[in-house]
Scaffold this motif. Structure first.
Motif, PDB file in Angstrom:
ATOM      1  N   GLY A 192       0.823  -1.206   0.000  1.00 30.71           N
ATOM      2  CA  GLY A 192       0.000   0.000   0.000  1.00 30.71           C
ATOM      3  C   GLY A 192       0.847   1.241   0.000  1.00 30.71           C
ATOM      4  N   LEU A 193       0.227   2.326   0.461  1.00 27.09           N
ATOM      5  CA  LEU A 193       0.858   3.642   0.412  1.00 27.09           C
ATOM      6  C   LEU A 193       2.203   3.608   1.142  1.00 27.09           C
ATOM      7  N   ALA A 194       3.232   4.055   0.446  1.00 22.84           N
ATOM      8  CA  ALA A 194       4.590   4.007   1.002  1.00 22.84           C
ATOM      9  C   ALA A 194       4.778   5.093   2.062  1.00 22.84           C
ATOM     10  N   PRO A 195       5.765   4.896   2.936  1.00 17.04           N
ATOM     11  CA  PRO A 195       6.026   5.923   3.953  1.00 17.04           C
ATOM     12  C   PRO A 195       6.736   7.166   3.398  1.00 17.04           C
ATOM     13  N   ASP A 196       7.287   7.074   2.189  1.00 20.91           N
ATOM     14  CA  ASP A 196       8.066   8.204   1.654  1.00 20.91           C
ATOM     15  C   ASP A 196       7.301   8.939   0.558  1.00 20.91           C
ATOM     16  N   ALA A 197       7.366  10.279   0.634  1.00 20.24           N
ATOM     17  CA  ALA A 197       6.607  11.110  -0.309  1.00 20.24           C
ATOM     18  C   ALA A 197       7.019  10.857  -1.761  1.00 20.24           C
ATOM     19  N   ALA A 198       8.303  10.636  -1.993  1.00 12.20           N
ATOM     20  CA  ALA A 198       8.753  10.445  -3.384  1.00 12.20           C
ATOM     21  C   ALA A 198       8.151   9.168  -3.966  1.00 12.20           C
ATOM     22  N   VAL A 199       8.071   8.124  -3.155  1.00 11.81           N
ATOM     23  CA  VAL A 199       7.473   6.859  -3.626  1.00 11.81           C
ATOM     24  C   VAL A 199       5.963   7.037  -3.784  1.00 11.81           C
ATOM     25  N   GLN A 200       5.349   7.730  -2.852  1.00 10.94           N
ATOM     26  CA  GLN A 200       3.903   7.985  -2.933  1.00 10.94           C
ATOM     27  C   GLN A 200       3.557   8.684  -4.256  1.00 10.94           C
ATOM     28  N   HIS A 201       4.396   9.627  -4.640  1.00 11.82           N
ATOM     29  CA  HIS A 201       4.169  10.376  -5.884  1.00 11.82           C
ATOM     30  C   HIS A 201       3.994   9.404  -7.057  1.00 11.82           C
ATOM     31  N   TRP A 202       4.906   8.438  -7.159  1.00 10.21           N
ATOM     32  CA  TRP A 202       4.834   7.471  -8.255  1.00 10.21           C
ATOM     33  C   TRP A 202       3.672   6.511  -8.072  1.00 10.21           C
ATOM     34  N   GLN A 203       3.347   6.195  -6.827  1.00 10.72           N
ATOM     35  CA  GLN A 203       2.200   5.311  -6.595  1.00 10.72           C
ATOM     36  C   GLN A 203       0.911   5.963  -7.100  1.00 10.72           C
ATOM     37  N   HIS A 204       0.762   7.259  -6.817  1.00 10.93           N
ATOM     38  CA  HIS A 204      -0.453   7.944  -7.281  1.00 10.93           C
ATOM     39  C   HIS A 204      -0.472   8.018  -8.819  1.00 10.93           C
ATOM     40  N   VAL A 216       6.107  -1.685   8.902  1.00  9.35           N
ATOM     41  CA  VAL A 216       6.008  -1.132   7.548  1.00  9.35           C
ATOM     42  C   VAL A 216       7.415  -1.124   6.953  1.00  9.35           C
ATOM     43  N   PHE A 217       7.571  -1.794   5.833  1.00  8.05           N
ATOM     44  CA  PHE A 217       8.914  -1.936   5.268  1.00  8.05           C
ATOM     45  C   PHE A 217       8.823  -2.167   3.755  1.00  8.05           C
ATOM     46  N   TYR A 218       9.959  -1.949   3.087  1.00 10.88           N
ATOM     47  CA  TYR A 218      10.029  -2.259   1.659  1.00 10.88           C
ATOM     48  C   TYR A 218      10.581  -3.663   1.500  1.00 10.88           C
ATOM     49  N   GLN A 219       9.820  -4.473   0.753  1.00 13.93           N
ATOM     50  CA  GLN A 219      10.316  -5.813   0.448  1.00 13.93           C
ATOM     51  C   GLN A 219      11.307  -5.699  -0.704  1.00 13.93           C
ATOM     52  N   ALA A 220      12.475  -6.267  -0.537  1.00  6.79           N
ATOM     53  CA  ALA A 220      13.470  -6.232  -1.611  1.00  6.79           C
ATOM     54  C   ALA A 220      13.676  -7.651  -2.114  1.00  6.79           C
ATOM     55  N   PRO A 221      13.941  -7.901  -3.395  1.00  3.60           N
ATOM     56  CA  PRO A 221      14.027  -6.879  -4.426  1.00  3.60           C
ATOM     57  C   PRO A 221      12.643  -6.501  -4.931  1.00  3.60           C
ATOM     58  N   GLY A 222      12.575  -5.423  -5.679  1.00  3.96           N
ATOM     59  CA  GLY A 222      11.302  -5.030  -6.262  1.00  3.96           C
ATOM     60  C   GLY A 222      11.179  -3.529  -6.248  1.00  3.96           C
ATOM     61  N   PRO A 223      10.382  -2.983  -7.177  1.00  5.17           N
ATOM     62  CA  PRO A 223      10.206  -1.532  -7.201  1.00  5.17           C
ATOM     63  C   PRO A 223       9.468  -1.076  -5.946  1.00  5.17           C
ATOM     64  N   LYS A 224       9.944   0.008  -5.354  1.00  7.28           N
ATOM     65  CA  LYS A 224       9.386   0.446  -4.076  1.00  7.28           C
ATOM     66  C   LYS A 224       7.888   0.757  -4.154  1.00  7.28           C
ATOM     67  N   PHE A 225       7.412   1.194  -5.331  1.00  7.53           N
ATOM     68  CA  PHE A 225       5.985   1.557  -5.408  1.00  7.53           C
ATOM     69  C   PHE A 225       5.082   0.335  -5.220  1.00  7.53           C
TER      70      PHE A 225
END
Ligand code: SAM
Length: 205
Positions: A137-149, A184-193
């Motif tokens: 879901g929605l990432a904790p970082d604004a830069a990633v959120q931007h791409w998610q939207h 809440v964490f980023y699973q790696a590997p994979g695009p953060k969005f």
């Protein structure tokens, strides 16, 4: 449901959800399950090998017939009864207080109204029953959120209504659950969005 969502998407789901790097996450999210379990968005049963010994029976809710068929071998080998008894997490055909624990993995992104599904889970869980979840879901970082939207409309069109930018903590809390544990964490590997995961436990009042 059309040809793509009935015949193609469940196979894509089976392949993508079968990634072996999901295994440690599935082990973590299923660890606290016990008693009578309802699993929404059962898919092809990728959680079945991870149900812990305290689970007594599992009721699967899954709209895709092909997903359920792809699960057949895992279901047959399960040490507990696993039956499919519902098609839509937003409308659960069960009495109030029917289950001790609930499971949702990579599913709240896709259910059209996840708030309604969570309200249904609250209704069918016993008071104090727990929902065990891992969701992207929605990432904790604004830069990633931007791409998610920005990418959400494409993702949703290609992947059967799957959204990138749902606020997982928010929708669970707004449904009246109390979150007792969340990571809440980023699973790696994979695009953060796609890889911003929320894994935790929520308690039904
Ligand atoms: C990304 S897959 C995850 C499958 C499985 N939970 C796993 O971890 O492998 C999302 C699943 O949610 C199911 N789904 C879609 N809409 C649903 C709904 N309204 N109620 C319950 N499940 C739904 C899809 O058919 C699909 O199997």
């Amino acid at each position: 449901m059309g040809f793509y969502s009935e015949r193609v998407l469940p196979r894509i789901v089976d392949l993508t959800c079968g990634r072996t790097d999901h295994d440690p996450i599935r082990r973590r999210v299923t660890a606290g399950l016990a008693g009578r379990v309802v699993e929404i968005g059962f898919g092809s049963g990728r959680n079945v090998p991870f149900y812990p010994a305290r689970v007594k029976a599992v009721t699967a809710v899954e709209p895709a017939d092909l997903g359920w068929r792809l699960a057949s071998e895992r279901v047959a080998q399960a040490p507990v009864p696993v039956q499919r008894a519902g098609l839509d997490g937003q409308s659960l055909p069960f009495e109030d207080d029917s289950f001790d624990t609930a499971l949702s993995t990579w599913t709240m992104c896709t259910i059209p109204d996840a708030g309604i599904a969570l309200a249904e889970l609250r209704r069918v869980l016993i008071p104090g029953g727990t929902l065990h979840f891992v969701e992207h879901g929605l990432a904790p970082d604004a830069a990633v959120q931007h791409w998610q939207h920005r990418l959400d409309p494409v993702q949703s069109t290609l992947f059967g209504g799957c959204h990138l930018n749902r606020d997982i903590r928010g929708i669970i809390e707004r449904a009246g659950f109390t979150i007792s544990d969340i990571d809440v964490f980023y699973q790696a590997p994979g695009p953060k969005f796609l890889a911003a995961l929320s894994l935790g436990v929520a308690v039904s009042p």
